[in-house]
Design a protein around this motif. Structure first.
Motif, PDB file in Angstrom:
ATOM      1  N   UNK A  40       0.826  -1.200   0.000  1.00 49.52           N
ATOM      2  CA  UNK A  40       0.000   0.000   0.000  1.00 49.52           C
ATOM      3  C   UNK A  40       0.861   1.251   0.000  1.00 49.52           C
ATOM      4  N   UNK A  41       2.004   1.188   0.721  1.00 54.08           N
ATOM      5  CA  UNK A  41       2.903   2.355   0.732  1.00 54.08           C
ATOM      6  C   UNK A  41       3.459   2.617  -0.651  1.00 54.08           C
ATOM      7  N   UNK A  42       3.918   1.520  -1.317  1.00 53.00           N
ATOM      8  CA  UNK A  42       4.489   1.684  -2.653  1.00 53.00           C
ATOM      9  C   UNK A  42       3.403   2.132  -3.632  1.00 53.00           C
ATOM     10  N   UNK A  43       2.173   1.616  -3.419  1.00 52.28           N
ATOM     11  CA  UNK A  43       1.079   2.016  -4.299  1.00 52.28           C
ATOM     12  C   UNK A  43       0.628   3.448  -4.060  1.00 52.28           C
ATOM     13  N   UNK A  44       1.142   4.064  -2.999  1.00 56.84           N
ATOM     14  CA  UNK A  44       0.833   5.471  -2.778  1.00 56.84           C
ATOM     15  C   UNK A  44      -0.457   5.719  -2.038  1.00 56.84           C
ATOM     16  N   UNK A  45      -0.920   4.727  -1.241  1.00 55.65           N
ATOM     17  CA  UNK A  45      -2.167   4.928  -0.518  1.00 55.65           C
ATOM     18  C   UNK A  45      -1.938   5.861   0.668  1.00 55.65           C
ATOM     19  N   UNK A  58      16.944  -3.537  -2.553  1.00 57.08           N
ATOM     20  CA  UNK A  58      15.679  -3.329  -3.264  1.00 57.08           C
ATOM     21  C   UNK A  58      14.713  -2.483  -2.422  1.00 57.08           C
ATOM     22  N   UNK A  59      14.676  -2.808  -1.124  1.00 57.07           N
ATOM     23  CA  UNK A  59      13.766  -2.061  -0.239  1.00 57.07           C
ATOM     24  C   UNK A  59      14.219  -0.619  -0.061  1.00 57.07           C
ATOM     25  N   UNK A  60      15.533  -0.393  -0.169  1.00 56.64           N
ATOM     26  CA  UNK A  60      16.037   0.983  -0.128  1.00 56.64           C
ATOM     27  C   UNK A  60      15.563   1.743  -1.362  1.00 56.64           C
ATOM     28  N   UNK A  61      15.631   1.067  -2.522  1.00 54.88           N
ATOM     29  CA  UNK A  61      15.177   1.708  -3.758  1.00 54.88           C
ATOM     30  C   UNK A  61      13.685   2.024  -3.650  1.00 54.88           C
ATOM     31  N   UNK A 107      12.861   1.122   3.269  1.00 51.50           N
ATOM     32  CA  UNK A 107      13.897   1.325   4.266  1.00 51.50           C
ATOM     33  C   UNK A 107      14.530   2.682   3.976  1.00 51.50           C
ATOM     34  N   UNK A 108      14.999   3.357   5.029  1.00 55.49           N
ATOM     35  CA  UNK A 108      15.630   4.654   4.833  1.00 55.49           C
ATOM     36  C   UNK A 108      17.141   4.456   4.761  1.00 55.49           C
ATOM     37  N   UNK A 109      17.762   5.083   3.760  1.00 56.04           N
ATOM     38  CA  UNK A 109      19.202   4.937   3.574  1.00 56.04           C
ATOM     39  C   UNK A 109      19.948   5.602   4.722  1.00 56.04           C
ATOM     40  N   UNK A 158      12.523  10.630  -0.243  1.00 57.53           N
ATOM     41  CA  UNK A 158      11.083  10.631  -0.541  1.00 57.53           C
ATOM     42  C   UNK A 158      10.390   9.403   0.039  1.00 57.53           C
ATOM     43  N   UNK A 159       9.109   9.565   0.321  1.00 54.26           N
ATOM     44  CA  UNK A 159       8.255   8.454   0.736  1.00 54.26           C
ATOM     45  C   UNK A 159       8.095   7.487  -0.440  1.00 54.26           C
ATOM     46  N   UNK A 160       7.814   6.210  -0.170  1.00 54.54           N
ATOM     47  CA  UNK A 160       7.632   5.240  -1.260  1.00 54.54           C
ATOM     48  C   UNK A 160       6.610   5.712  -2.300  1.00 54.54           C
ATOM     49  N   UNK A 161       5.524   6.313  -1.814  1.00 56.77           N
ATOM     50  CA  UNK A 161       4.444   6.670  -2.735  1.00 56.77           C
ATOM     51  C   UNK A 161       4.873   7.748  -3.718  1.00 56.77           C
TER      52      UNK A 161
END
Lengths: 286, 266, 348
Positions: A184-189, C46-49, C53-55, C70-73
């Motif tokens: 959900x985080x990656x999807x931008x929710x 991968x999770x850093x990209x 996870x925060x670098x 930046x946030x993942x979203x």
């Protein structure tokens, strides 16, 4: 002995005990509810369903039933909302994590009669600190007056039992898989969308169990009433359990008390079935 | 939720929880004249309330509560452990038994107390520890059994199969292989059951309100609102609360699994 | 689609350094596979990209944008998780559309993209179902569908094939390649399976202990491994490695060039009769210990006179004439010998 299968030898003691302390009294109670048995008079007659039919026209019983239902509904609803908010906050709390959790959970372990007396003391017009504080800013509230007595008892229940909700919901939250939340985080929710579309649906079975356990326990409300209002003012805080206590052990009308108890069992069973259907079954279909 | 908002919320919750404790703790050391004025925060601590607690058989009642709790828990654990194992592994008694146990948990005390009272009355057992233990078993037995069914369900059958292949009897496999794994769960169930028994007022009040008072009944008897009793009552409340806090601190985690019958992982 | 650049990327957990100052360029429109044993830092990278996870140090750039903080979203990436992370309570349609809903895409546009992705992945007949009613392979397709509809700058795949059975894994591998060509997608794929890495990648990034051992095409990491670690990790059965002195004494291998150890690919050890005399680097006799048939080929384990073991990969028909326990004349064919110095670096 050895010809009895192991399973029955293991189960035997439990069944015998349950039979003695639950099944037998239950049967006895069912019979009593059909009689006019009292403690004071030795003559007992079978009156068939008269105890039940008279409940229908009994104003006190109706009030107690209404009070109990209002109490259960509002107490459990408040506990769920506050409990969920607290569980979400605690889940992300890092600083003094274990101490915060342990402390916020303590109310559920306090003897309920002590909680009742504590609040009677805290809210007492002459001696209580809370009316005293409110008086300082010019507000006078009679917490045990006719209008506020029931809400006050609900508040006491919320104080003591919200931690129970927190305990179950927090455990539920922490046992959820992490990947849907990362997705959900990656999807931008947004926080709200994640909460509504991911957290709540995944948490649904836990919420169902927590609400069920709390509601069933709330039906047994007795100590707070006993400690604070004894059903008053008038019968504004008379609950079923308290009314049964009075009918059976102040007025000694045991047959009537037993009938009241059975109606309560019926209401509780109905609730179990309704909650089970609406909350748990939907999960099964998913 | 922002970090600040979250912390503020938790702080408010902590204050709401702490306030009654703080007040009762203070009241337990206040002299009657100080209790009459709730706005008075500074006072000379007195131990009169604690002396009064010592004189008023509170400790005797606590002893009764301990006796009732320990007997209830011992009986419930033995019968509950064996029964739960039979239900978990052999499906003994089928769905009826499982459902019956769930249903007994739901049973309001109000429906059972009348017959229990009459039975105790007829057997001349009113006002005895035994009567209260029997009454407490009505709710402790199903809870303990329900807890333990969940814990047993969580132990894979493979352990017993391995033990039996290695030469253990069926019961031996249970005793030597499964029981040790469930022991922490049994401990948690026992402590929880003790707390339930320790906190009960309803049954104890009705079945043993005379000479065999348990602690909750004793505390309830301070319920006359003259200042003197208030301080003593506060001290008595502290007596009842502290051991329970200590006990529960150790079982919180397992409690969750038990309450949900193992349906919820923690 | 865009190029992703990692500069001096670091991740520490307390005192443990999971990723050491990583420099890597992930080219636009290519499949880059991070491969290595568990704990090598590939998933952390991968999770850093992704921003999960925060670098602790360094920078991540996607296209022209520095996304390190930046946030993942806000990174415009799509990710497919190992366990698919499908929402169990939502239908397949809602699962695929979730990322679009989160970005407030219009209903019509969302429906169009979902339908297109579903058709592309052959899950259009499953849209109304819940994930629980799907097979592993179907769940996998839905998870990929959820990533595709987003039309992100790049796709991140975190071991998405590891929960599938062997046959399905091979099918999905082909599927991913087909999609990649069709969408011209930039993909960062993490796996511990070297075979998967070799078949999927334009570029393989071999990682070990939080560092990059080598970056190269599949052929490069196999033929010209940078280190003994890479040489051992890539290729199956595993590379035979012998101390130079032993290789000389036992195999009669005369070609140390100052190397500490010599590596011989299993396919380069053949029956002496099958290798022309002028092509053989060395000849020796060994006792056949175990023979494992794998379809057209056979893996033979030999015991050398000094009890050292070497493995050979030979044609199954050739192997059929041999029996376990028998002494066999062998030859090392070709010039594919790998030589490593004392630190495990390859020497030419």
């Amino acid at each position: 002995m050895s010809r009895i299968p192991l399973r029955w030898r293991l189960l035997g003691p439990l069944l015998l005990l349950m039979g003695a302390v639950v099944a037998y009294p239950l049967g006895y109670s069912a019979w009593l509810s059909l009689t006019n048995r009292t403690i004071t008079s030795p003559d007992t007659e079978v009156v068939a369903l008269k105890n039940y039919t008279s409940l229908l026209s009994d104003g006190d019983y109706g009030t107690a039933m209404r009070n109990t239902l209002v109490f259960v509904l509002f107490a459990v609803a408040c506990e769920l909302v506050i409990g969920l908010a607290l569980a979400l906050a605690l889940q992300r709390q890092r600083w003094a994590r274990d101490a915060t959790r342990a402390f916020l959970l303590t109310p559920m372990f306090v003897t309920p009669i002590a909680v009742g007396l504590m609040f009677r003391f805290l809210l007492n017009q002459q001696l209580g600190p809370i009316p005293s504080l409110l008086g300082g800013i010019g507000v006078t509230i009679d917490f045990f007056g006719p209008h506020l007595a029931l809400p006050t008892i609900i508040a006491i229940d919320v104080w003591q039992w919200t931690p129970f909700m927190v305990l179950l919901l927090l455990a539920g939250l922490e046992s959820l898989p992490t990947q849907p939340f990362e997705a959900a985080r990656v999807d931008g929710a947004s926080w709200w969308l994640t909460f509504r579309s991911v957290t709540l649906p995944l948490l649904r079975p836990v919420i169902a169990i927590a609400v069920l356990l709390r509601a069933l326990d709330a039906f047994k409300i007795f100590e707070y009433v006993f400690a604070t209002t004894r059903g008053g003012p008038g019968n504004a805080t008379d609950t079923l359990q308290f009314l049964i206590y009075r009918t059976g052990f102040n007025f000694f009308r045991l047959g009537e008390a037993a009938a009241m108890g059975f109606v309560l069992v019926g209401v509780v069973l109905l609730l179990v079935i309704v909650l089970y259907r609406t909350l748990l079954r939907q999960e099964a279909r998913a | 939720m922002s970090r600040l908002g979250r912390r503020l919320f938790l702080l408010v919750a902590a204050v709401v929880v702490a306030f009654p404790y703080a007040w009762v703790l203070m009241a337990a050391f206040k002299a009657p004249e100080d209790l009459n004025d709730p706005s008075k925060l500074s006072f000379t601590p007195t131990f009169d309330n604690w002396r009064a607690v010592g004189d008023s058989h509170v400790l005797g009642s606590a002893g009764t509560s301990v006796a009732v709790g320990l007997s209830t828990v011992a009986i419930a654990l033995v019968a509950g452990t064996l029964g739960a194992y039979a239900i978990s592994r052999f499906r003994a008694g089928g769905a009826t038994t499982r459902f019956g146990i769930l249903l007994s948990q739901v049973m309001p005390p109000a429906v059972l107390v009348v017959p229990l009272f009459l039975v105790a009355f007829n057997l001349g057992m009113r006002d005895t520890v035994q009567a209260v233990v029997a009454a407490h078993l009505t709710f402790v037995l199903p809870v303990v059994t329900w807890f333990l069914i969940g814990f047993f369900d969580a132990v894979p059958m493979a352990f017993e199969e391995q033990a039996m292949v290695d030469g253990q009897t069926r019961f031996g496999a249970f005793r030597r292989v499964v029981l040790p794994q469930v022991l922490p769960g049994i401990g948690a169930a026992g402590i929880f059951a003790f707390v339930l028994s320790w906190n009960d007022l309803f049954y104890a009040l009705i079945l043993a309100g005379g000479n065999t008072t348990t602690l909750p009944v004793k505390i309830a008897s301070f319920d006359t609102f003259r200042g003197v009793e208030l301080g003593t009552m506060s001290a008595a409340i502290l007596v009842s609360v502290v051991p329970v806090f200590v006990a529960c601190f150790f079982v919180q985690r397992r409690l969750v699994r038990g309450l949900s019958g193992g349906g919820l992982k923690y | 689609m865009a190029t992703i650049t990692l500069q001096g990327l670091q991740k520490r957990y307390g005192d443990v350094e999971a990723v050491h100052a990583l420099d890597l360029e992930i080219p636009d429109g290519e499949v880059t596979v991070l491969v290595g044993p568990s704990g090598c830092g590939k998933t952390t990278t991968l999770r850093l990209i992704a921003g999960l996870e925060t670098a602790s140090g360094g920078a991540i750039t996607i296209g022209e944008r520095d996304v390190t903080r930046l946030e993942p979203k806000d990174r415009d990436l799509a990710m497919v998780f190992q366990n698919y992370a499908l929402y169990p309570h939502m239908s397949v349609r809602d699962n695929i559309a979730f990322g679009l809903k989160a970005r407030k895409t219009s209903k019509a546009e969302s429906d169009r993209r979902v339908a297109e992705a579903a058709r592309l992945l052959s899950v259009d007949h499953l849209l109304a179902r819940k994930p629980g009613a799907l097979s592993g392979g179907q769940q996998q397709r839905v998870a990929i569908g959820r990533a595709i509809v987003r039309e992100p700058a790049a796709f991140l795949f975190d071991e998405p094939l590891s929960n599938l059975d062997a046959k399905l894994r091979v099918e999905m591998r082909a599927e991913i390649l087909r999609l990649q060509r069709r969408l011209d997608a930039t993909i960062v794929h993490v796996t511990h399976d070297q075979e998967e890495a070799m078949t999927l990648a334009h570029r393989v990034v071999v990682m070990n202990g939080g560092r990059i051992e080598q970056i190269g095409t599949p052929a490069e990491v196999y033929r010209q491994p940078a280190s003994e670690f890479v040489a051992r990790f890539i290729g199956s059965p595993e590379l035979n490695v012998l101390e130079t002195a032993r290789a000389h004494a036992v195999l009669g291998l005369n070609d140390p060039r100052g190397a500490a150890r010599v590596g011989i690919r299993p396919e380069e050890i053949q029956l002496a009769s099958a290798v022309p005399a002028d092509e053989a680097v060395a000849r020796f006799t060994a006792r056949l210990d175990v023979m494992e048939l794998v379809g057209a080929q056979a893996i033979l384990t030999f015991v050398l006179p000094d009890e050292e073991r070497v493995r050979a990969l030979v044609d199954a028909r050739t192997a059929g004439r041999l029996a376990e326990g028998q002494d066999v004349e062998l030859a090392i064919a070709g010039d594919g010998l790998l030589r490593f110095d004392a630190d495990g670096r390859r020497v030419p």
